[in-house]
Motif scaffolding. Sequence first.
Motif, PDB file in Angstrom:
ATOM      1  N   ALA A  13       0.843  -1.190   0.000  1.00 30.25           N
ATOM      2  CA  ALA A  13       0.000   0.000   0.000  1.00 30.25           C
ATOM      3  C   ALA A  13       0.885   1.249   0.000  1.00 30.25           C
ATOM      4  N   TYR A  14       0.481   2.249  -0.802  1.00 27.17           N
ATOM      5  CA  TYR A  14       1.250   3.490  -0.842  1.00 27.17           C
ATOM      6  C   TYR A  14       0.348   4.669  -1.169  1.00 27.17           C
ATOM      7  N   GLN A  15       0.879   5.865  -0.949  1.00 25.06           N
ATOM      8  CA  GLN A  15       0.205   7.104  -1.330  1.00 25.06           C
ATOM      9  C   GLN A  15       1.187   7.944  -2.136  1.00 25.06           C
ATOM     10  N   ASP A  16       0.655   8.651  -3.095  1.00 25.78           N
ATOM     11  CA  ASP A  16       1.439   9.536  -3.954  1.00 25.78           C
ATOM     12  C   ASP A  16       0.709  10.873  -3.951  1.00 25.78           C
ATOM     13  N   ARG A  17       1.311  11.887  -3.349  1.00 19.68           N
ATOM     14  CA  ARG A  17       0.619  13.179  -3.228  1.00 19.68           C
ATOM     15  C   ARG A  17       1.605  14.335  -3.258  1.00 19.68           C
ATOM     16  N   GLY A  18       1.077  15.484  -3.543  1.00 20.25           N
ATOM     17  CA  GLY A  18       1.899  16.681  -3.649  1.00 20.25           C
ATOM     18  C   GLY A  18       2.382  16.878  -5.070  1.00 20.25           C
ATOM     19  N   LYS A  19       3.213  17.901  -5.244  1.00 25.65           N
ATOM     20  CA  LYS A  19       3.764  18.191  -6.566  1.00 25.65           C
ATOM     21  C   LYS A  19       5.192  18.683  -6.395  1.00 25.65           C
ATOM     22  N   GLY A  20       5.955  18.506  -7.420  1.00 25.38           N
ATOM     23  CA  GLY A  20       7.353  18.910  -7.363  1.00 25.38           C
ATOM     24  C   GLY A  20       8.272  17.704  -7.405  1.00 25.38           C
ATOM     25  N   ALA A  21       9.481  17.886  -6.919  1.00 27.05           N
ATOM     26  CA  ALA A  21      10.472  16.810  -6.925  1.00 27.05           C
ATOM     27  C   ALA A  21       9.993  15.649  -6.047  1.00 27.05           C
ATOM     28  N   PRO A  22      10.100  14.392  -6.534  1.00 28.11           N
ATOM     29  CA  PRO A  22       9.621  13.256  -5.747  1.00 28.11           C
ATOM     30  C   PRO A  22      10.536  12.928  -4.569  1.00 28.11           C
ATOM     31  N   VAL A  23       9.906  12.572  -3.449  1.00 27.35           N
ATOM     32  CA  VAL A  23      10.617  12.157  -2.239  1.00 27.35           C
ATOM     33  C   VAL A  23       9.936  10.886  -1.746  1.00 27.35           C
ATOM     34  N   LEU A  24      10.692   9.798  -1.605  1.00 25.28           N
ATOM     35  CA  LEU A  24      10.161   8.545  -1.071  1.00 25.28           C
ATOM     36  C   LEU A  24      10.436   8.514   0.427  1.00 25.28           C
ATOM     37  N   LEU A  25       9.369   8.408   1.219  1.00 24.95           N
ATOM     38  CA  LEU A  25       9.497   8.368   2.675  1.00 24.95           C
ATOM     39  C   LEU A  25       9.145   6.965   3.164  1.00 24.95           C
ATOM     40  N   THR A  26      10.065   6.350   3.880  1.00 24.13           N
ATOM     41  CA  THR A  26       9.900   4.989   4.384  1.00 24.13           C
ATOM     42  C   THR A  26       9.875   5.009   5.904  1.00 24.13           C
ATOM     43  N   HIS A  27       8.908   4.330   6.473  1.00 25.77           N
ATOM     44  CA  HIS A  27       8.813   4.264   7.931  1.00 25.77           C
ATOM     45  C   HIS A  27       9.661   3.105   8.471  1.00 25.77           C
ATOM     46  N   GLY A  28       9.888   3.092   9.756  1.00 31.95           N
ATOM     47  CA  GLY A  28      10.603   2.004  10.406  1.00 31.95           C
ATOM     48  C   GLY A  28       9.649   0.908  10.831  1.00 31.95           C
ATOM     49  N   TYR A  29      10.197  -0.142  11.400  1.00 33.60           N
ATOM     50  CA  TYR A  29       9.379  -1.261  11.863  1.00 33.60           C
ATOM     51  C   TYR A  29       8.510  -0.825  13.037  1.00 33.60           C
ATOM     52  N   GLY A  30       7.262  -1.259  13.000  1.00 31.76           N
ATOM     53  CA  GLY A  30       6.344  -0.976  14.090  1.00 31.76           C
ATOM     54  C   GLY A  30       5.483   0.255  13.896  1.00 31.76           C
ATOM     55  N   VAL A  31       5.660   0.984  12.789  1.00 33.82           N
ATOM     56  CA  VAL A  31       4.826   2.147  12.505  1.00 33.82           C
ATOM     57  C   VAL A  31       4.262   2.021  11.092  1.00 33.82           C
ATOM     58  N   MET A  32       3.556   3.029  10.616  1.00 34.45           N
ATOM     59  CA  MET A  32       2.943   2.984   9.288  1.00 34.45           C
ATOM     60  C   MET A  32       3.196   4.282   8.543  1.00 34.45           C
TER      61      MET A  32
END
Length: 80
Positions: A13-32
Amino acid sequence: MKKTVEANGVKIAYQDRGKGAPVLLTHGYGVMQQMWDPQAEGLGDKYRFITWDIRGHGQSGSPDDTAEYSAAKCVAAMGR
């Protein structure tokens, strides 16, 4: 908008939102991925934020086989 993609046989599952340069944000274990909501909301006019639930977290699939949770498979899903 929440979306899903299959990576190595597991729904991610993922979300893609906003505009401009892409940034991939990854969470750590135990969160979402929701942990990144404040950043995406506050900076969404400058950046395109892609957040996701790593396998076994949030709305992503949870395989029974513990080998499916390797770092290599987690990193491979980022490229999907």
